[in-house]
Design a protein around this motif. Structure first.
Motif, PDB file in Angstrom:
ATOM      1  N   PRO A  65      32.073  47.282 -43.469  1.00  0.00           N
ATOM      2  CA  PRO A  65      31.897  48.245 -42.377  1.00  0.00           C
ATOM      3  C   PRO A  65      32.613  49.563 -42.692  1.00  0.00           C
ATOM      4  O   PRO A  65      33.742  49.566 -43.183  1.00  0.00           O
ATOM      5  CB  PRO A  65      32.557  47.536 -41.176  1.00  0.00           C
ATOM      6  N   VAL A  66      31.923  50.655 -42.421  1.00  0.00           N
ATOM      7  CA  VAL A  66      32.464  51.995 -42.652  1.00  0.00           C
ATOM      8  C   VAL A  66      32.653  52.675 -41.304  1.00  0.00           C
ATOM      9  O   VAL A  66      31.780  52.591 -40.431  1.00  0.00           O
ATOM     10  CB  VAL A  66      31.499  52.820 -43.536  1.00  0.00           C
ATOM     11  N   ALA A  67      33.785  53.342 -41.138  1.00  0.00           N
ATOM     12  CA  ALA A  67      34.049  54.052 -39.878  1.00  0.00           C
ATOM     13  C   ALA A  67      33.431  55.443 -39.925  1.00  0.00           C
ATOM     14  O   ALA A  67      33.575  56.177 -40.904  1.00  0.00           O
ATOM     15  CB  ALA A  67      35.554  54.154 -39.649  1.00  0.00           C
ATOM     16  N   PHE A  68      32.723  55.799 -38.851  1.00  0.00           N
ATOM     17  CA  PHE A  68      32.184  57.142 -38.676  1.00  0.00           C
ATOM     18  C   PHE A  68      32.760  57.706 -37.385  1.00  0.00           C
ATOM     19  O   PHE A  68      32.909  56.987 -36.390  1.00  0.00           O
ATOM     20  CB  PHE A  68      30.660  57.117 -38.613  1.00  0.00           C
ATOM     21  N   GLN A  69      33.073  59.000 -37.391  1.00  0.00           N
ATOM     22  CA  GLN A  69      33.789  59.594 -36.258  1.00  0.00           C
ATOM     23  C   GLN A  69      33.207  60.952 -35.879  1.00  0.00           C
ATOM     24  O   GLN A  69      32.786  61.729 -36.739  1.00  0.00           O
ATOM     25  CB  GLN A  69      35.275  59.764 -36.611  1.00  0.00           C
TER      26      GLN A  69
ATOM     27  N   ASP B 253      35.578  67.799 -25.971  1.00  0.00           N
ATOM     28  CA  ASP B 253      35.358  66.884 -24.850  1.00  0.00           C
ATOM     29  C   ASP B 253      35.068  65.444 -25.248  1.00  0.00           C
ATOM     30  O   ASP B 253      35.024  64.567 -24.389  1.00  0.00           O
ATOM     31  CB  ASP B 253      34.179  67.388 -23.991  1.00  0.00           C
ATOM     32  N   ASN B 254      34.813  65.199 -26.531  1.00  0.00           N
ATOM     33  CA  ASN B 254      34.355  63.868 -26.941  1.00  0.00           C
ATOM     34  C   ASN B 254      35.098  63.385 -28.173  1.00  0.00           C
ATOM     35  O   ASN B 254      35.438  64.178 -29.055  1.00  0.00           O
ATOM     36  CB  ASN B 254      32.856  63.893 -27.270  1.00  0.00           C
ATOM     37  N   HIS B 255      35.334  62.074 -28.205  1.00  0.00           N
ATOM     38  CA  HIS B 255      35.879  61.436 -29.409  1.00  0.00           C
ATOM     39  C   HIS B 255      35.237  60.061 -29.517  1.00  0.00           C
ATOM     40  O   HIS B 255      35.457  59.193 -28.682  1.00  0.00           O
ATOM     41  CB  HIS B 255      37.401  61.306 -29.335  1.00  0.00           C
ATOM     42  N   MET B 256      34.425  59.882 -30.556  1.00  0.00           N
ATOM     43  CA  MET B 256      33.675  58.632 -30.722  1.00  0.00           C
ATOM     44  C   MET B 256      33.843  58.103 -32.125  1.00  0.00           C
ATOM     45  O   MET B 256      33.806  58.871 -33.089  1.00  0.00           O
ATOM     46  CB  MET B 256      32.189  58.859 -30.409  1.00  0.00           C
ATOM     47  N   VAL B 257      34.039  56.788 -32.223  1.00  0.00           N
ATOM     48  CA  VAL B 257      34.169  56.113 -33.505  1.00  0.00           C
ATOM     49  C   VAL B 257      33.322  54.847 -33.463  1.00  0.00           C
ATOM     50  O   VAL B 257      33.339  54.116 -32.469  1.00  0.00           O
ATOM     51  CB  VAL B 257      35.629  55.734 -33.818  1.00  0.00           C
ATOM     52  N   ALA B 258      32.567  54.601 -34.524  1.00  0.00           N
ATOM     53  CA  ALA B 258      31.793  53.362 -34.632  1.00  0.00           C
ATOM     54  C   ALA B 258      31.814  52.913 -36.087  1.00  0.00           C
ATOM     55  O   ALA B 258      32.036  53.717 -37.003  1.00  0.00           O
ATOM     56  CB  ALA B 258      30.358  53.559 -34.150  1.00  0.00           C
TER      57      ALA B 258
END
Length: 330
Positions: free
Chosen positions: A215-219, A224-229
């Motif tokens: 799994p690789v983290a993308f950010q 206003d936004n902070h997302m990591v998957a």
């Protein structure tokens, strides 16, 4: 019937074909919740057979066509006129099947405005709402502009990538319509991620194994936004067939692996990026007003060459959820 209430040792006491062989009737040796017999269409049984060959056939049907730089020569075959798409379900189905087979479809002679572009999309399914809104416009913005929350709003060249990897559910379809072109830049780059995966399988299978299991983290982060998957670059189905490709070197977050796995991963990552950037895998085209392009974002990477300083280039577009696309296709 609650399947958990069916005894594991249940047996058929009688089996017979009826309706000229089109139906199979089974009488069971015990009744379950008052049910003692079942009827099945023989066509349904054949379609859902547990045999490995049948499972493979289901996973491969309908077939896909992988491509490289030669995609450019195929574009006329991938184009369907706007008027037909809007009035004829058969034409719409052709678009959906092109997206399935090639990962790409074009809608020609689309009126050059956002409303008409959105109408095409809504023939497929609802526009997906994201942090960028629903149906958006991309144009060059000053770096200090509060709407400048993505590299797409800059003039720089963008490497081939898929969108929304920092969401747990990346977009299914990506739609673009060039409302105003840049005469001297902004060419569109397309790469078939499935072809890239196949090339890696043939030339560097150990790299592909790492990229399909790590799994690789993308950010994404803005005011206003902070997302990591987390996603593996290459996704596969239960039979090991590649069914997803997720890559954006600009959005990749820091690596978090055991020390002994770091060097092998970076070796695989290097092989991946080299393969994506091979000229034989790159299809370059110029988007012009009136041509709307639909991409399978879970397969086809897109990018662009740099945009001229002060350019008035404008793209409108949106995302469609993969489930809405496949529901319409089926």
């Amino acid at each position: 019937t609650d399947t958990a209430s069916i005894p594991l040792n249940i047996m058929a006491s009688e089996v017979k074909l009826t309706h000229g062989g089109r139906q199979l009737e089974v009488t069971w040796d015990v009744a379950v919740q008052g049910v003692r017999s079942s009827c099945f269409s023989t066509e349904w049984l054949r379609r859902h057979c547990y045999l490995h060959e049948q499972r493979v056939r289901r996973s491969l049907s309908p077939p896909i066509h992988q491509w490289g730089s030669e995609l450019v020569s195929l574009l006329p075959e991938l184009s369907v006129p706007y008027q037909e798409v809007m009035t004829d379900d058969a034409a719409l189905l052709r678009v959906l099947r092109l997206v399935h087979r090639y990962g790409v479809a074009l809608v020609s002679a689309t009126p050059v405005n956002t409303a008409a572009s959105q109408q095409v999309v809504e023939r497929i399914g609802p526009v997906r709402q994201t942090i960028y809104g629903g149906f958006w416009e991309t144009r060059v913005l000053p770096s200090q502009d509060t709407s400048h929350i993505d590299s797409a709003f800059s003039t720089c060249a963008l490497p081939a990538h898929t969108d929304g990897n920092y969401w747990r559910d990346p977009p299914g379809l990506q739609v673009f319509h060039c409302l105003q072109a840049d005469a001297n830049g902004g060419e569109t780059l397309l790469v078939d991620g499935f072809q890239v995966a196949q090339n890696l399988q043939e030339n560097n299978p150990s790299a592909l194994r790492l990229l399909s299991t790590t799994p690789v983290a993308f950010q994404h982060r803005d005011r206003d936004n902070h997302m990591v998957a987390y996603h593996t670059v290459v996704g596969t189905d239960a039979l090991g067939t590649v069914n997803r490709f997720s890559l954006n070197t600009l959005d990749r977050d820091r690596l978090s692996l055991p020390r002994e796995e770091v060097a092998p991963f970076y070796s695989a990552w290097h092989a991946l990026c080299q393969e994506v950037r091979k000229g034989s895998n790159e299809a370059w085209l110029k988007l012009h007003p009136g041509t709307l392009i639909i991409l399978n974002n879970r397969r086809v990477l897109h990018g662009r060459s740099s945009i001229s300083a002060g350019s008035s280039r404008v793209l409108c577009g949106c995302y469609v959820s993969y489930e809405d696309y496949t529901s319409r296709l089926s």
